[in-house]
Design an enzyme around this catalytic site. Structure first.
Site, PDB file in Angstrom:
ATOM      1  N   ASP A  81       0.936  -1.179   0.078  1.00 17.89           N
ATOM      2  CA  ASP A  81       0.114  -0.022  -0.049  1.00 17.89           C
ATOM      3  C   ASP A  81       0.643   1.368  -0.029  1.00 17.89           C
ATOM      4  O   ASP A  81       0.190   2.320   0.416  1.00 17.89           O
ATOM      5  CB  ASP A  81      -1.039  -0.234   1.160  1.00 17.89           C
ATOM      6  CG  ASP A  81      -0.190  -0.001   2.427  1.00 17.89           C
ATOM      7  OD1 ASP A  81       1.019  -0.490   2.633  1.00 17.89           O
ATOM      8  OD2 ASP A  81      -0.610   0.792   3.564  1.00 17.89           O
ATOM      9  N   GLU A  82       1.992   1.073  -0.376  1.00 24.07           N
ATOM     10  CA  GLU A  82       2.934   2.223  -0.172  1.00 24.07           C
ATOM     11  C   GLU A  82       4.131   2.462  -1.179  1.00 24.07           C
ATOM     12  O   GLU A  82       4.786   1.153  -1.358  1.00 24.07           O
ATOM     13  CB  GLU A  82       3.529   2.408   1.139  1.00 24.07           C
ATOM     14  CG  GLU A  82       4.581   3.298   1.518  1.00 24.07           C
ATOM     15  CD  GLU A  82       4.944   3.157   3.073  1.00 24.07           C
ATOM     16  OE1 GLU A  82       4.429   2.385   3.750  1.00 24.07           O
ATOM     17  OE2 GLU A  82       6.022   3.922   3.264  1.00 24.07           O
TER      18      GLU A  82
END
Length: 423
Positions: A111-112
């Site tokens: 997610d990053e």
DNA sequence: TCTGGGGTCCTCCCACTA
DNA sequence: TCTGTAGTGGGAGGACCC
């Protein structure tokens, strides 16, 4: 006191971080969860929280918190074991979207990511316009929200995305934040100095406590210390890194393709295991999983590392190097079990893990594997590897549960791995 | 309240070798 | 041949990140 780095405002790093990613994906799958406290993570007695919706965070629930405590803080929250395969799918869509803007995307987690956008300005505009556009696309195409930070380097960009996170409820009761935050070089030092020292990369609970004993609690405090002082307390690499970071200097580049250095699997048991034969069986299962992932990644290693955590939470690692590349789960298991022979396990083992390091060399190509199958007598090692490759193919086609070892079959649902943490 | 899973990097120690 | 030393690599463990 450290001097700030020379400013290169033409080079900016973008950091994109999804908001409560796992929990938000669960809400997408089940819209009746919208607006409720949702907690994703291990639901067993030894589970921890992997992701919490902002509604759950309002109760003080945080990632890495034991699920038992999360239940205590909010008994009415919806607790979900998690669906890692779904998160991985959504993550693939996210990264595909990011690579539309720049090929220099460094994944940090599902997610990053960090993005180097220096080559994208001519087409997509300023860094701020790129960040705003990315946020809009994530909302439109994935129905998810994210926060984006822009800074002169990774350190500043990461702190900026944190500053962009949802914090307060808007008029509709939804959690909202600034969404995109760009830190101009002229305001960088004041922005940085206001942070607790724990916000710096490489400062965890231990270093934070040691710094506190030196009278340092904020980055402003840290920036007053001289480099030799920090080196004497924290060693060469860590001390010098702290000195640089306190001045806002971060030389880490955005790297798109970072090869893995190790592949491993570990498992925590719901009840401590005191039985050596049972632990050996578990090592065989884990080794099979590691070998499968190595083959999928097209890489091999020759060093096996065993990790054991005992009932009192103390742990040890043992490693051994083979004289050849390890091609099958059986070979990895043999070495792991030999390492386990040197460990006293009768007191109870809470977790056991196996990993392969020293990765790098590529496995046989598809054509070479076909040749292997064609050979009259491949030998026992080759035969084992061929068998495992065939098992990989069956799992890929029919699902992970389609084929099991006899030892594993009897206790498939006894314990499941917890999800990877997401903050 | 009681601590998952998958990683990376660093330091220290020790053995080996030139 | 023996000894001291520096370099190197493996192994163990700590700390950290997400």
């Amino acid at each position: 006191m450290a001097e700030p780095a020379s400013e290169r405002s033409d080079v900016e790093v973008v950091h994109l971080d999804m908001d409560a990613f796992f929990a938000s994906v669960e809400v997408l799958s089940d819209p009746t969860l919208a607006g409720k406290p949702v907690v994703v993570g291990g639901v067993g007695p030894r589970g921890v929280v992997a992701s919490a919706s902002y509604e759950a965070r309002a109760f003080g629930i945080r990632a890495a918190m034991p699920t038992v405590e999360a239940r205590h803080r909010c008994p009415d929250a919806v607790f979900i074991q998690g669906h890692h395969d779904v998160y991985a799918e959504v993550s693939e869509q996210l990264f595909s979207l990011l690579r539309d803007v720049t090929p220099i995307v460094e994944p940090i987690a599902l997610d990053e990511a960090f993005l180097d956008v220096h080559g994208a300005h001519r087409i997509f505009g300023s860094s701020f316009e790129i960040a705003t556009g990315l946020r809009a696309r994530v909302a439109d195409e994935l129905s998810l929200s994210c926060s984006v930070g822009i800074g002169r380097n990774k350190l500043i960009a990461k702190l900026a995305s944190e500053a962009a996170k949802p914090r307060t409820r808007d008029a509709d009761g939804h959690f909202a934040g600034r969404g995109v935050v760009r830190i101009d070089p002229s305001e960088e030092i004041e922005f940085l100095f206001a942070h607790p020292v724990r916000a710096l990369p490489g400062v965890g609970p231990r270093t934070e406590e040691r710094l506190r004993r030196l009278g340092v609690s904020t980055v402003r405090d840290l920036a007053v210390l001289e480099e030799p002082t920090l080196v004497s307390h924290f060693g060469n690499a860590h001390g010098r890194a702290l000195f640089s970071l306190a001045a806002g200097n971060d030389a880490r580049r955005v790297i798109a393709d970072r090869p893995a250095r190790s592949i491993g699997q570990e498992r925590t048991f719901s009840v401590d295991d005191h039985n050596r034969a049972s632990l050996e069986s578990r090592l065989r299962e884990l080794s099979g999983g590691v070998a499968e992932r190595c083959r999928a990644a097209g890489t091999l290693g020759r060093t096996v590392q065993l990790k054991v955590r005992f009932g009192d939470f103390s742990s040890l690692t043992r490693q051994r190097q083979a004289d050849h590349l390890l091609e099958s789960g059986a070979e990895i298991a043999e070495m792991a079990i030999a390492l386990l022979d040197e460990v006293e396990v009768e007191g109870g083992v809470r977790l056991i893990g196996v990993s392969v390091t020293g990765l790098g060399e590529q496995v046989a190509t598809e054509a070479e594997q076909l040749d292997l199958f064609a050979s009259a007598d491949p030998g026992p090692e080759r035969a084992r590897e061929e068998l495992e490759i065939a098992q990989d193919a069956i799992r890929a086609r029919f699902g992970r549960g389609a084929i099991e070892t006899a030892a594993r079959f009897g206790r498939r649902d006894e314990e499941r791995p917890g999800p990877i943490l997401e903050h």
